[in-house]
Design a protein around this motif. Structure first.
Motif, PDB file in Angstrom:
ATOM      1  N   SER A   8       0.804  -1.208   0.000  1.00 28.37           N
ATOM      2  CA  SER A   8       0.000   0.000   0.000  1.00 28.37           C
ATOM      3  C   SER A   8       0.847   1.273   0.000  1.00 28.37           C
ATOM      4  O   SER A   8       0.315   2.363   0.098  1.00 28.37           O
ATOM      5  CB  SER A   8      -0.941   0.011   1.200  1.00 28.37           C
ATOM      6  OG  SER A   8      -0.199   0.016   2.389  1.00 28.37           O
ATOM      7  N   LEU A   9       2.151   1.129  -0.083  1.00 28.28           N
ATOM      8  CA  LEU A   9       3.029   2.297  -0.119  1.00 28.28           C
ATOM      9  C   LEU A   9       2.876   3.028  -1.444  1.00 28.28           C
ATOM     10  O   LEU A   9       2.714   2.397  -2.488  1.00 28.28           O
ATOM     11  CB  LEU A   9       4.490   1.892   0.031  1.00 28.28           C
ATOM     12  CG  LEU A   9       4.948   1.407   1.388  1.00 28.28           C
ATOM     13  CD1 LEU A   9       6.411   0.970   1.317  1.00 28.28           C
ATOM     14  CD2 LEU A   9       4.764   2.458   2.439  1.00 28.28           C
ATOM     15  N   PRO A  10       2.945   4.357  -1.418  1.00 31.56           N
ATOM     16  CA  PRO A  10       2.953   5.101  -2.676  1.00 31.56           C
ATOM     17  C   PRO A  10       4.149   4.664  -3.527  1.00 31.56           C
ATOM     18  O   PRO A  10       5.228   4.409  -2.997  1.00 31.56           O
ATOM     19  CB  PRO A  10       3.095   6.554  -2.240  1.00 31.56           C
ATOM     20  CG  PRO A  10       2.697   6.583  -0.812  1.00 31.56           C
ATOM     21  CD  PRO A  10       3.013   5.230  -0.261  1.00 31.56           C
ATOM     22  N   ILE A  20       5.244  11.059   3.765  1.00 31.82           N
ATOM     23  CA  ILE A  20       6.220  11.370   4.817  1.00 31.82           C
ATOM     24  C   ILE A  20       5.846  12.683   5.492  1.00 31.82           C
ATOM     25  O   ILE A  20       5.816  12.775   6.718  1.00 31.82           O
ATOM     26  CB  ILE A  20       7.652  11.435   4.243  1.00 31.82           C
ATOM     27  CG1 ILE A  20       8.114  10.017   3.844  1.00 31.82           C
ATOM     28  CG2 ILE A  20       8.620  12.063   5.240  1.00 31.82           C
ATOM     29  CD1 ILE A  20       9.373   9.998   3.004  1.00 31.82           C
ATOM     30  N   LEU A  21       5.533  13.697   4.705  1.00 25.95           N
ATOM     31  CA  LEU A  21       5.160  14.991   5.274  1.00 25.95           C
ATOM     32  C   LEU A  21       3.882  14.880   6.101  1.00 25.95           C
ATOM     33  O   LEU A  21       3.765  15.489   7.163  1.00 25.95           O
ATOM     34  CB  LEU A  21       5.015  16.037   4.170  1.00 25.95           C
ATOM     35  CG  LEU A  21       6.335  16.478   3.534  1.00 25.95           C
ATOM     36  CD1 LEU A  21       6.087  17.272   2.267  1.00 25.95           C
ATOM     37  CD2 LEU A  21       7.164  17.271   4.526  1.00 25.95           C
ATOM     38  N   LEU A  43       9.129   3.839   3.521  1.00 25.71           N
ATOM     39  CA  LEU A  43       8.951   4.936   2.563  1.00 25.71           C
ATOM     40  C   LEU A  43      10.287   5.461   2.049  1.00 25.71           C
ATOM     41  O   LEU A  43      10.374   5.970   0.937  1.00 25.71           O
ATOM     42  CB  LEU A  43       8.164   6.077   3.214  1.00 25.71           C
ATOM     43  CG  LEU A  43       6.675   5.827   3.421  1.00 25.71           C
ATOM     44  CD1 LEU A  43       6.091   6.885   4.350  1.00 25.71           C
ATOM     45  CD2 LEU A  43       5.936   5.799   2.100  1.00 25.71           C
ATOM     46  N   LEU A  44      11.342   5.324   2.854  1.00 26.13           N
ATOM     47  CA  LEU A  44      12.657   5.834   2.471  1.00 26.13           C
ATOM     48  C   LEU A  44      13.526   4.792   1.775  1.00 26.13           C
ATOM     49  O   LEU A  44      14.659   5.096   1.395  1.00 26.13           O
ATOM     50  CB  LEU A  44      13.382   6.379   3.707  1.00 26.13           C
ATOM     51  CG  LEU A  44      12.753   7.620   4.331  1.00 26.13           C
ATOM     52  CD1 LEU A  44      13.454   7.980   5.631  1.00 26.13           C
ATOM     53  CD2 LEU A  44      12.778   8.790   3.363  1.00 26.13           C
ATOM     54  N   ALA A  52      12.376  10.720  -2.619  1.00 32.90           N
ATOM     55  CA  ALA A  52      11.368  11.266  -1.706  1.00 32.90           C
ATOM     56  C   ALA A  52      12.036  12.045  -0.582  1.00 32.90           C
ATOM     57  O   ALA A  52      11.565  13.117  -0.188  1.00 32.90           O
ATOM     58  CB  ALA A  52      10.501  10.142  -1.142  1.00 32.90           C
ATOM     59  N   GLU A  53      13.145  11.528  -0.073  1.00 35.05           N
ATOM     60  CA  GLU A  53      13.881  12.210   0.990  1.00 35.05           C
ATOM     61  C   GLU A  53      14.333  13.595   0.529  1.00 35.05           C
ATOM     62  O   GLU A  53      14.206  14.580   1.263  1.00 35.05           O
ATOM     63  CB  GLU A  53      15.083  11.361   1.404  1.00 35.05           C
ATOM     64  CG  GLU A  53      15.793  11.854   2.621  1.00 35.05           C
ATOM     65  CD  GLU A  53      16.857  10.885   3.108  1.00 35.05           C
ATOM     66  OE1 GLU A  53      17.492  11.209   4.122  1.00 35.05           O
ATOM     67  OE2 GLU A  53      17.059   9.817   2.497  1.00 35.05           O
TER      68      GLU A  53
END
Length: 102
Positions: A8-10, A20-21, A43-44, A52-53
């Motif tokens: 389900s992660l983007p 993350i934000l 996510l990272l 993304a970071e």
């Protein structure tokens, strides 16, 4: 059948940065744990995570209000530095526009 959190992660770096934000804001505003979480680590991960970071740091530099809201969190050093830069502010953005209209 139970799905793993990874499914389900983007997929895009932009989607991951947004999530993350969101997590950082939830921690800053509501005390919901996000930094150090498994979700943040996932996510990272990988190339998308590295992008993304960088997008998170870019957003922190460019958004004084967001940077100010997140500055009190124990952010990773790159994000902390970006938040410091962003928190210096932009004089063109009033902090309370509704008061100026009155």
């Amino acid at each position: 059948m139970r799905t793993s959190p990874c499914s389900s992660l983007p997929k895009t770096p932009e989607g991951r940065a947004s999530r993350i934000l969101q997590g950082l804001l939830e921690e800053a505003l509501f005390g919901l744990p996000f930094l150090g979480s498994r979700l943040l680590r996932e996510l990272l991960e990988g190339r998308e995570g590295q992008k993304a970071e960088a997008l998170v740091a870019q957003r922190l530099r460019g958004d004084p209000l967001l940077a100010q809201a997140l500055l009190n969190l124990p952010l990773p050093e790159a994000w902390r530095e970006a938040a410091r830069e962003g928190a210096k502010g932009d004089g063109r953005i009033p902090l309370f526009p509704e008061l100026q209209a009155a």
